[in-house]
Design a protein around this motif. Structure first.
Motif, short mmCIF file in Angstrom:
data_model
loop_
_atom_site.label_atom_id
_atom_site.label_comp_id
_atom_site.label_asym_id
_atom_site.label_seq_id
_atom_site.Cartn_x
_atom_site.Cartn_y
_atom_site.Cartn_z
N GLU A 107 0.93 -1.01 0.12
CA GLU A 107 -0.04 0.08 0.16
C GLU A 107 0.91 1.29 0.09
O GLU A 107 0.27 2.40 -0.29
N HIS A 108 1.96 1.10 0.49
CA HIS A 108 2.92 2.28 0.50
C HIS A 108 4.15 2.48 -0.21
O HIS A 108 4.61 3.51 -0.43
N VAL A 109 4.68 1.27 -0.90
CA VAL A 109 5.76 1.37 -1.83
C VAL A 109 5.33 0.94 -3.17
O VAL A 109 4.79 -0.13 -3.36
N ASP A 110 5.81 1.70 -4.16
CA ASP A 110 5.64 1.56 -5.82
C ASP A 110 6.35 0.15 -6.01
O ASP A 110 7.25 -0.37 -5.44
N THR A 111 5.45 -0.60 -6.67
CA THR A 111 6.12 -1.87 -7.18
C THR A 111 7.35 -1.76 -7.76
O THR A 111 8.26 -2.58 -7.61
N PRO A 112 7.65 -0.85 -8.74
CA PRO A 112 8.83 -0.83 -9.27
C PRO A 112 10.11 -0.63 -8.10
O PRO A 112 11.25 -0.90 -8.56
N VAL A 113 9.71 0.08 -7.23
CA VAL A 113 10.61 0.26 -5.98
C VAL A 113 11.02 -1.16 -5.39
O VAL A 113 12.26 -1.41 -5.12
N PHE A 114 9.95 -1.92 -5.28
CA PHE A 114 10.36 -3.22 -4.66
C PHE A 114 11.06 -4.15 -5.84
O PHE A 114 12.13 -4.72 -5.15
N ALA A 115 10.87 -3.82 -6.98
CA ALA A 115 11.74 -4.62 -8.11
C ALA A 115 13.27 -4.11 -8.03
O ALA A 115 14.29 -5.09 -8.09
N LEU A 116 13.23 -2.63 -7.89
CA LEU A 116 14.82 -2.47 -7.74
C LEU A 116 15.40 -3.04 -6.63
O LEU A 116 16.78 -3.37 -6.67
N ALA A 117 14.93 -3.08 -5.35
CA ALA A 117 15.53 -3.26 -4.28
C ALA A 117 15.81 -4.79 -4.29
O ALA A 117 16.77 -5.48 -3.88
N LEU A 118 14.96 -5.80 -4.74
CA LEU A 118 14.87 -7.14 -4.79
C LEU A 118 16.06 -7.44 -5.80
O LEU A 118 16.95 -8.30 -5.66
N GLY A 119 16.09 -6.73 -6.94
CA GLY A 119 16.93 -6.85 -7.88
C GLY A 119 18.52 -6.45 -7.54
O GLY A 119 19.42 -7.05 -7.73
N ALA A 120 18.60 -5.38 -6.70
CA ALA A 120 19.91 -5.04 -6.28
C ALA A 120 20.40 -6.10 -5.27
O ALA A 120 21.75 -6.48 -5.31
N VAL A 121 19.43 -6.63 -4.57
CA VAL A 121 19.98 -7.81 -3.50
C VAL A 121 20.49 -8.96 -4.48
O VAL A 121 21.42 -9.60 -4.05
N TRP A 122 19.71 -9.51 -5.52
CA TRP A 122 20.08 -10.37 -6.19
C TRP A 122 21.39 -10.05 -6.96
O TRP A 122 22.45 -11.02 -6.98
N LEU A 123 21.98 -8.97 -7.53
CA LEU A 123 22.89 -8.34 -7.99
C LEU A 123 24.39 -8.62 -6.98
O LEU A 123 25.23 -8.90 -7.25
N ILE A 124 24.11 -8.03 -5.66
CA ILE A 124 25.01 -8.17 -4.73
C ILE A 124 25.42 -9.80 -4.69
O ILE A 124 26.59 -9.93 -4.36
N ARG A 125 24.62 -10.61 -4.38
CA ARG A 125 24.90 -12.19 -4.33
C ARG A 125 25.28 -12.76 -5.48
O ARG A 125 25.79 -14.00 -5.46
#
Length: 181
Positions: free
Chosen positions: A25-43
């Motif tokens: 309800e509070h965070v746009d879906t692309p922001v979720f995608a960016l954060a999740l993608g960043a975590v995968w790129l780090i790992r």
């Protein structure tokens, strides 16, 4: 820093259902995608060295791209299903092209694994294949037809309880079998 990145993806994975539940309800879906993608790129560097790692990283990043460009919040709920299907693929393919994943894990701890243990590791790998099938189906059903609260409860708590039972059950069985040999 390496330890931090080694635990980042699992922690995000554990928290993911709750982040979706409270954040949709509070965070746009692309922001979720960016954060999740960043975590995968780090790992990614360490995951690329593991069996099936390239496929997992590639599929997860493709999911993040689809999520970012679609902006569909409903797609956020498909992540646990995706992860289960990826792990199912890794475990199942290891049975076909060997050695089974559980054997690889066992050999990491005990390089001179007795020959008698090999069939056992194969059976345990099959158990995990069954679990990932069950988990992918359950998560899909919850994604498609049940409220997000049920999805969150299952993917954020119940599935980890089931995995814990599997780990403890296998550990107890292995100790009993070793005691008999």
């Amino acid at each position: 820093m390496r330890r931090l990145t080694a635990i980042l993806l699992p922690v995000i994975g554990l928290l993911y259902p709750f982040l979706v539940y409270f954040g949709m309800e509070h965070v746009d879906t692309p922001v979720f995608a960016l954060a999740l993608g960043a975590v995968w790129l780090i790992r990614a560097p360490s995951l690329l060295k593991q069996p099936g790692g390239r496929w997992m990283v590639g599929a997860a990043l493709a999911y993040c791209v689809i999520l970012a460009f679609s902006g569909e919040a409903a797609l956020l709920r498909w992540y646990p299903t995706l992860i289960s299907l990826l792990l199912l693929s890794v475990f199942a393919l290891s049975l076909r092209f060997g050695p089974p994943i559980v054997e690889r894990i066992a050999r990491a701890r005990e390089p001179d694994l007795p020959d008698a243990a090999i069939p056992y590791t194969r059976k345990v790998t099959w158990v995990w294949v069954g679990f990932f099938i069950f988990n992918a189906l359950t998560s899909t059903i919850l994604t498609l037809w049940e409220p997000i609260s049920w999805w969150t409860l299952y993917n954020g708590l119940i599935v980890y309880f089931i995995m814990g039972v599997l780990f403890i059950g296998e550990w107890v069985l292995r100790r009993r079998l070793r005691g008999k040999s």
